[in-house]
Scaffold this motif. Structure first.
Motif, PDB file in Angstrom:
ATOM      1  N   ARG A  50       0.793  -1.232   0.000  1.00  0.00           N
ATOM      2  CA  ARG A  50       0.000   0.000   0.000  1.00  0.00           C
ATOM      3  C   ARG A  50       0.821   1.277   0.000  1.00  0.00           C
ATOM      4  O   ARG A  50       0.326   2.337  -0.391  1.00  0.00           O
ATOM      5  CB  ARG A  50      -0.939   0.016   1.200  1.00  0.00           C
ATOM      6  N   ARG A  65     -12.047  -9.421  -9.361  1.00  0.00           N
ATOM      7  CA  ARG A  65     -12.067  -7.998  -8.992  1.00  0.00           C
ATOM      8  C   ARG A  65     -13.302  -7.664  -8.167  1.00  0.00           C
ATOM      9  O   ARG A  65     -13.216  -6.950  -7.148  1.00  0.00           O
ATOM     10  CB  ARG A  65     -12.026  -7.132 -10.251  1.00  0.00           C
ATOM     11  N   ALA A  69     -13.548  -6.161  -3.881  1.00  0.00           N
ATOM     12  CA  ALA A  69     -13.900  -4.739  -3.805  1.00  0.00           C
ATOM     13  C   ALA A  69     -13.446  -4.123  -2.490  1.00  0.00           C
ATOM     14  O   ALA A  69     -13.081  -2.939  -2.438  1.00  0.00           O
ATOM     15  CB  ALA A  69     -15.417  -4.577  -3.978  1.00  0.00           C
ATOM     16  N   ASP A  72      -9.918  -3.123  -2.866  1.00  0.00           N
ATOM     17  CA  ASP A  72      -9.883  -1.953  -3.746  1.00  0.00           C
ATOM     18  C   ASP A  72     -10.184  -0.690  -2.947  1.00  0.00           C
ATOM     19  O   ASP A  72      -9.500   0.334  -3.078  1.00  0.00           O
ATOM     20  CB  ASP A  72     -10.922  -2.148  -4.854  1.00  0.00           C
ATOM     21  N   THR A  73     -11.187  -0.754  -2.083  1.00  0.00           N
ATOM     22  CA  THR A  73     -11.564   0.392  -1.255  1.00  0.00           C
ATOM     23  C   THR A  73     -10.453   0.757  -0.277  1.00  0.00           C
ATOM     24  O   THR A  73     -10.125   1.940  -0.086  1.00  0.00           O
ATOM     25  CB  THR A  73     -12.855   0.084  -0.476  1.00  0.00           C
ATOM     26  N   ALA A  76      -7.494   2.408  -2.029  1.00  0.00           N
ATOM     27  CA  ALA A  76      -7.792   3.697  -2.665  1.00  0.00           C
ATOM     28  C   ALA A  76      -7.262   4.854  -1.832  1.00  0.00           C
ATOM     29  O   ALA A  76      -6.953   5.928  -2.363  1.00  0.00           O
ATOM     30  CB  ALA A  76      -9.302   3.832  -2.867  1.00  0.00           C
ATOM     31  N   GLY A  80      -3.563   2.851  -4.414  1.00  0.00           N
ATOM     32  CA  GLY A  80      -4.602   2.550  -5.376  1.00  0.00           C
ATOM     33  C   GLY A  80      -4.233   1.363  -6.251  1.00  0.00           C
ATOM     34  O   GLY A  80      -3.074   0.928  -6.293  1.00  0.00           O
ATOM     35  N   ILE A  81      -5.231   0.807  -6.947  1.00  0.00           N
ATOM     36  CA  ILE A  81      -5.018  -0.328  -7.836  1.00  0.00           C
ATOM     37  C   ILE A  81      -5.372   0.058  -9.265  1.00  0.00           C
ATOM     38  O   ILE A  81      -6.417   0.658  -9.513  1.00  0.00           O
ATOM     39  CB  ILE A  81      -5.873  -1.543  -7.418  1.00  0.00           C
ATOM     40  N   ASN A  82      -4.493  -0.282 -10.177  1.00  0.00           N
ATOM     41  CA  ASN A  82      -4.761  -0.132 -11.605  1.00  0.00           C
ATOM     42  C   ASN A  82      -5.173  -1.508 -12.116  1.00  0.00           C
ATOM     43  O   ASN A  82      -4.340  -2.337 -12.464  1.00  0.00           O
ATOM     44  CB  ASN A  82      -3.501   0.365 -12.319  1.00  0.00           C
ATOM     45  N   TRP A  83      -6.497  -1.767 -12.126  1.00  0.00           N
ATOM     46  CA  TRP A  83      -6.999  -3.085 -12.515  1.00  0.00           C
ATOM     47  C   TRP A  83      -6.833  -3.311 -14.012  1.00  0.00           C
ATOM     48  O   TRP A  83      -7.134  -2.437 -14.821  1.00  0.00           O
ATOM     49  CB  TRP A  83      -8.464  -3.230 -12.144  1.00  0.00           C
TER      50      TRP A  83
END
Length: 228
Positions: A50, A65, A69, A72-73, A76, A80-83
């Motif tokens: 992180r 994905r 979630a 992902d939250t 953020a 952050g995640i670049n999916w």
């Protein structure tokens, strides 16, 4: 990196190639992560990345994905995640490597191909059944790294009464599932991975380990390197 387990910090500590450089102490050479499932043992390590200064590239199926979630939250608020989506067609990872996903009932396997040598490696750590696409891919791979979680279907129940069977947890047992299948493959290297600590193949002098060795299959270990 394929999957990010909860012991990722330890993996980085013992692997100099994964450690941050002096010019960017918050970054890791880990450029991205492939996820084969949304299992917590495969994804919790994402949280340990992180503090990166840039978004983490994560390759995953849409179902994975959606199930993650919550991660992902959480990320953020940090890097952050670049999916990035996986595809069943080969796509470029960089100038020397392409990859594709093999869809399985509850997970994906990944096949990588070296653009220079033309050799390919299949990574399949969560296999509940052998469908036709997986069979075809396995036969066309030079290196096969395969689900070796459990030796037998009821193995976990012997130490934890009432535990689910291997197949219920989406893992094909070695003894009556994958051993004979892998034995017959033409791949130049075959390796069991994702091995649970109840699996007797981890015991150096066990009959089960001898069966695996006699079938021409290796047992993954920390620090194992394979050149394709």
């Amino acid at each position: 990196m394929i999957n990010a387990s909860p012991d990722l910090t330890r993996q980085i500590e013992i692997t100099p190639q994964l450690q941050p450089g002096g010019d960017a102490p918050r970054n890791s050479p880990i450029a991205g992560v492939f996820l084969t499932t949304a299992d917590i043992d495969h994804a919790l390590g994402l949280l340990l990345l992180r503090q990166r200064e840039t978004a983490l590239a994560v390759y995953a199926a849409d179902e994975t994905r959606a199930a993650l979630a919550w991660i992902d939250t959480a990320l953020a608020r940090f890097c952050g995640i670049n999916w990035r989506k996986t595809s069943t067609d080969f796509q470029a990872l960089d100038d020397s490597m392409t990859f594709r996903a093999i869809q399985l009932p509850k997970s994906v396997a990944l096949q990588f191909r070296d653009a220079v040598s033309g050799a390919s490696v299949l990574f399949a750590p969560s296999v509940g059944e052998l469908n036709e696409e997986l069979r075809d891919t396995v036969h066309g791979s030079d290196v096969v790294i395969f689900d070796g979680t459990f030796w037998s279907d009821g193995e976990l129940g012997l130490v934890r009464p009432g535990a689910r069977g291997a197949r219920e947890m989406n893992h094909l047992p070695i003894s009556d599932g994958s051993l004979d299948f892998l034995r017959q493959l033409p791949a130049r290297r075959k390796v069991y991975t994702h091995i649970n600590n109840t699996n007797p193949i981890l015991m150096p002098d066990s009959w089960e380990r001898a069966q695996v060795r006699d079938a021409g299959i290796e047992i993954a270990r920390d620090g194992l390197e394979i050149i394709i």
